[in-house]
Design an enzyme around this catalytic site. Structure first.
Site, PDB file in Angstrom:
ATOM      1  N   ASP A 139       0.691  -1.286  -0.143  1.00  9.34           N
ATOM      2  CA  ASP A 139       0.222  -0.535  -0.329  1.00  9.34           C
ATOM      3  C   ASP A 139       0.857   1.627   0.050  1.00  9.34           C
ATOM      4  O   ASP A 139       0.657   2.239  -0.813  1.00  9.34           O
ATOM      5  CB  ASP A 139      -1.075  -0.206   1.312  1.00  9.34           C
ATOM      6  CG  ASP A 139      -2.009   1.350   1.393  1.00  9.34           C
ATOM      7  OD1 ASP A 139      -2.328   1.916   0.362  1.00  9.34           O
ATOM      8  OD2 ASP A 139      -2.326   1.434   2.229  1.00  9.34           O
ATOM      9  N   ARG A 186      -6.752  11.584 -11.876  1.00 16.58           N
ATOM     10  CA  ARG A 186      -6.085  12.060 -10.623  1.00 16.58           C
ATOM     11  C   ARG A 186      -5.823  10.182 -10.177  1.00 16.58           C
ATOM     12  O   ARG A 186      -5.466  10.756  -8.841  1.00 16.58           O
ATOM     13  CB  ARG A 186      -7.541  12.693  -9.407  1.00 16.58           C
ATOM     14  CG  ARG A 186      -8.293  13.521 -10.157  1.00 16.58           C
ATOM     15  CD  ARG A 186      -9.249  14.314  -9.026  1.00 16.58           C
ATOM     16  NE  ARG A 186      -8.521  14.507  -7.504  1.00 16.58           N
ATOM     17  CZ  ARG A 186      -7.970  15.564  -7.187  1.00 16.58           C
ATOM     18  NH1 ARG A 186      -7.483  16.283  -7.857  1.00 16.58           N
ATOM     19  NH2 ARG A 186      -7.421  15.228  -5.857  1.00 16.58           N
ATOM     20  N   LYS A 187      -6.255   9.486 -10.821  1.00 16.63           N
ATOM     21  CA  LYS A 187      -6.008   8.476 -10.688  1.00 16.63           C
ATOM     22  C   LYS A 187      -5.231   7.895 -11.191  1.00 16.63           C
ATOM     23  O   LYS A 187      -4.365   7.867 -12.234  1.00 16.63           O
ATOM     24  CB  LYS A 187      -7.370   7.545 -11.171  1.00 16.63           C
ATOM     25  CG  LYS A 187      -7.311   6.185 -10.698  1.00 16.63           C
ATOM     26  CD  LYS A 187      -7.691   5.316 -11.266  1.00 16.63           C
ATOM     27  CE  LYS A 187      -8.282   4.185 -12.346  1.00 16.63           C
ATOM     28  NZ  LYS A 187      -9.114   3.061 -13.366  1.00 16.63           N
TER      29      LYS A 187
END
Lengths: 158, 158
Positions: A66, A124-125
């Site tokens: 992550d 934005r991804k």
């Protein structure tokens, strides 16, 4: 490596993450770097980061995937904008989804290598694919979708 | 709740997990229980379990989904075999894949409720769906595929 890690460029206000914050005293302090077109981080789990004795805890593996992925996305976003990390305005990502496949048990007591690759950058991804290896063998694969942190979560005053 | 948690029935040799092991002194010690046909665990993140100040770290959310799901699978597997948890032979699951969707930031300082449901039990494999809520609002959803721990990882002598 004596280059600065991606996470070292995060603004102080956004540098408290348990997984990778420079300012989180109890945290894991993951550090991610470019290695050619990939990114890499090395983390040695602590003796208590186990699922069963001798085997690294899967939640820790998910955590380092992550944080390495949000860091990779930030580095790639600066690069895509043609500017150096740490220049204004700051760019920071949050996780939208996290997928981890556990391939084989990761042995405790050796450094884990997390490698990341940008799969997609769109608006934005960012989609990052990642692997976690121990002693050259892949133990887990991840795919992480991250999005730029919403304005209201960013530090107001610089 | 004064019933025993699923994790309290794990054999000592398999009860060292950082996320839910009764015997991991530094660990999170997640405790999962039946609540009707669902399962539930409540965990209050520590002050340093943050992504940014005031917001719970996503890797922690992934971790509690993971451990709650392996626990839920174990409880359901005993139930499917028509026997009480803790009876011989022990049943314990490991994670094959973990998927988490982060819906909204989970606020720090309140208990998080993890709820699990069995989606599928087939042979050695169980699929668990899970949610994590704070103050009644769902912050994350998970789907976890777990498999029975391979024989060679189980304790040899009882």
């Amino acid at each position: 490596m004596n280059q600065k890690a991606f996470q070292d460029y995060y603004p102080d206000e956004l540098n408290h993450c348990y997984g990778c914050g420079r300012l989180n005293e109890q945290g894991l302090k993951l550090k991610s770097y470019w290695d050619g077109e990939e990114t890499v981080a090395v983390f040695t789990p602590r003796p208590y980061h186990i699922a069963i004795p001798g085997v690294v805890y899967g939640g820790l593996i998910a955590s380092i995937i992550d944080c390495h992925s949000t860091g990779t996305a930030a580095a790639a976003a600066y690069q895509a904008e043609g500017r150096e990390m740490g220049t204004e305005p700051p760019v920071r990502f949050v996780t939208a989804s996290l997928h981890v496949e556990y391939i084989r048990p990761a042995p405790l007591g050796v450094p884990l290598e997390v490698r990341g690759k940008i799969k997609e950058i769109k608006g934005r991804k960012v989609v990052v694919s990642a692997t976690v290896s121990a002693g050259g063998e892949i133990c887990a694969k991840g795919e992480v979708v991250v999005v730029k942190m919403p304005e209201q979560m960013m530090p107001k005053e610089r």
